[in-house]
Design an enzyme around this catalytic site. Structure first.
Site, mmCIF file in Angstrom:
data_model
loop_
_atom_site.group_PDB
_atom_site.id
_atom_site.type_symbol
_atom_site.label_atom_id
_atom_site.label_comp_id
_atom_site.label_asym_id
_atom_site.label_seq_id
_atom_site.Cartn_x
_atom_site.Cartn_y
_atom_site.Cartn_z
ATOM 1 N N THR A 118 -3.405 13.133 12.496
ATOM 2 C CA THR A 118 -3.922 11.593 12.724
ATOM 3 C C THR A 118 -2.954 10.787 12.300
ATOM 4 O O THR A 118 -2.175 10.458 13.086
ATOM 5 C CB THR A 118 -5.250 11.546 11.775
ATOM 6 O OG1 THR A 118 -5.066 12.021 10.573
ATOM 7 C CG2 THR A 118 -6.375 12.430 12.376
ATOM 8 N N THR B 109 -7.355 13.536 4.460
ATOM 9 C CA THR B 109 -8.293 14.425 5.256
ATOM 10 C C THR B 109 -6.981 15.651 5.255
ATOM 11 O O THR B 109 -5.948 15.487 5.671
ATOM 12 C CB THR B 109 -8.670 14.342 6.618
ATOM 13 O OG1 THR B 109 -9.602 13.293 6.307
ATOM 14 C CG2 THR B 109 -9.389 15.618 7.078
ATOM 15 N N GLU C 73 0.972 8.971 3.791
ATOM 16 C CA GLU C 73 1.106 7.672 4.350
ATOM 17 C C GLU C 73 2.098 6.779 3.692
ATOM 18 O O GLU C 73 2.059 6.321 2.817
ATOM 19 C CB GLU C 73 -0.233 7.173 4.528
ATOM 20 C CG GLU C 73 -1.154 7.922 5.357
ATOM 21 C CD GLU C 73 -2.439 7.468 5.446
ATOM 22 O OE1 GLU C 73 -3.229 7.958 6.464
ATOM 23 O OE2 GLU C 73 -2.972 6.711 4.472
#
Length: 397
Positions: free
Chosen positions: A147, A184, A270
């Protein structure tokens, strides 16, 4: 044990494929892993009270069948918080995959990752499934499950068991919402060893606490976290049984694969620039050491200090103190990259230029020596940058 240049399909009897189905605008977003024969299976799942539909389906099937032939995964849509329809769609995803492979539905694991609250576009799923092939491109599977990740995360190793060579491979995704009690985070491991599902579950459960459960990016636990291990016996080794040297060897193999995947996830947090490893040593017990290590690596103030390349030992000591561990902290040593910044709970002078080199690296190791035992615990995380806020501010629901 030997690290090899392999894929999730490197163990005998496994194949994988990935493609762009349309869950996302452009990038690959759909794939599967297939075993040519029923494989023993073990799993660990999110501890979040809100559990996504695919986890309910997969967890139920693993418990019921105790074997697995394939895992099918989509990215871009999490199928979480989608109510009765979402659960029906997850079962349909399982059933359609089973029909294509000619197996019972309970032999299929399903997983989803992406935006919470959106239903699966079933026409997109059906179209993508029609294009998946057995013996496809395993590297594409590693891409299809991502993702916000910036890189694929894979590892493959071999080990000898008697005269037989056993191969184990792993693939994972995870970049944000990483604070598993197990992020996740999705992790899939394949192996060709002859081992029962119960024994495989024992090995997985023993090692998850020291690996995947010891990473944190942002303190959030996803609704979709899942780690599945499949082992199909195609290596034809003698069955690996608990409480044997062979089990210990297999467990070390699994631990290595899981640890490498965990570190890759932490490093790809991230907006991350640096991997942080925290080693708590000479602790009274391993559990306390792991708790303390995770407290330090999860501290937002520690993470921002590492981002700013500031050797802020005060923030580290504070995180040691609030870790919830009943351990004396009046004789603590703290090292950054092996260079002491605190000895016996008092600050010490250090060479500024040497420290600059340490803090400027893309991996920073913090060592906390408690001087109160002989046990050790390690945790992994990443720095907290401006880009983390930007990525998550722009990520829509």
């Amino acid at each position: 044990m030997k690290v090899i240049d392999g894929t999730i399909a490197s163990p005998l009897g496994f194949s994988a494929d990935g493609l762009h189905a349309g869950f996302k605008k452009r990038k690959m977003d759909f794939g599967w892993i297939v075993s040519e024969k029923p494989a023993s299976v073990a799993g660990v799942y999110t501890t979040n009270k809100v559990i996504a539909a695919p986890l309910i389906v997969t967890k139920t099937s693993v418990k019921k069948a105790g074997k697995m032939r394939a895992i099918v995964v989509n990215s871009g849509v999490a199928n979480s918080c989608t109510g009765t329809q979402g659960l029906e769609d997850a079962y349909t995803m399982q059933e359609w995959t089973a029909e294509k492979l000619g197996v019972e539905p309970d032999m299929i694991g399903v997983a989803s990752t992406g935006i919470i609250g959106e239903l699966l576009p079933m026409d997109t799923l059906k179209n993508g499934l029609s294009k998946l092939v057995v013996n496809g491109n395993a590297n594409d599977f590693a891409k299809a499950i991502l993702t916000t990740d910036t890189a694929t995360k894979t590892i493959a190793v071999t080990e000898t068991f008697g005269r037989d060579v056993v191969t184990m491979a792993g693939v994972a995704k995870g970049s944000g919402m990483i604070h598993p009690n197990m992020a996740t985070m999705l992790g899939f491991i394949t192996c060709d060893a002859n081992i029962s599902s119960d024994t495989l579950q024992l090995a997985l459960s023993q090692n998850v606490e020291k690996t995947f459960n010891q990473i944190t990016v942002d303190g959030d636990t996803s609704t979709n976290d899942m780690v599945l291990v499949m082992s199909n016996g195609c290596a034809l080794n003698d069955e690996i049984l608990p409480d044997t040297p062979e089990f210990d060897k297999f467990s070390k193999m699994l631990n290595f694969v899981m640890q490498e995947l965990a570190k890759k996830i932490a490093k790809d947090g991230e907006g991350a620039n640096k991997l942080i490893q925290v080693d708590v040593v000479n602790a009274p017990n391993a559990l306390d050491a792991r708790m303390m290590a995770k407290s330090v690596v999860g501290s937002s103030l520690v993470k921002t200090a590492i981002f700013g390349e500031d050797p802020n030992w005060g923030r580290i000591l504070a995180a040691v103190g609030y870790a919830g561990v009943d351990v004396p902290v009046d004789n603590v040593d703290i090292m950054l990259g092996g260079l002491p910044v605190m000895l016996a709970s008092s600050p010490v002078t250090f060479d500024d230029e040497e420290m600059k080199d340490i803090m400027h690296g893309d991996e920073v190791t913090i060592t906390v020596d408690l001087h109160s035992g002989q046990e050790k615990g390690t945790a992994w995380g990443c720095d907290l940058s401006y880009d983390y806020v930007k990525i998550n501010a722009l990520y829509h629901t």
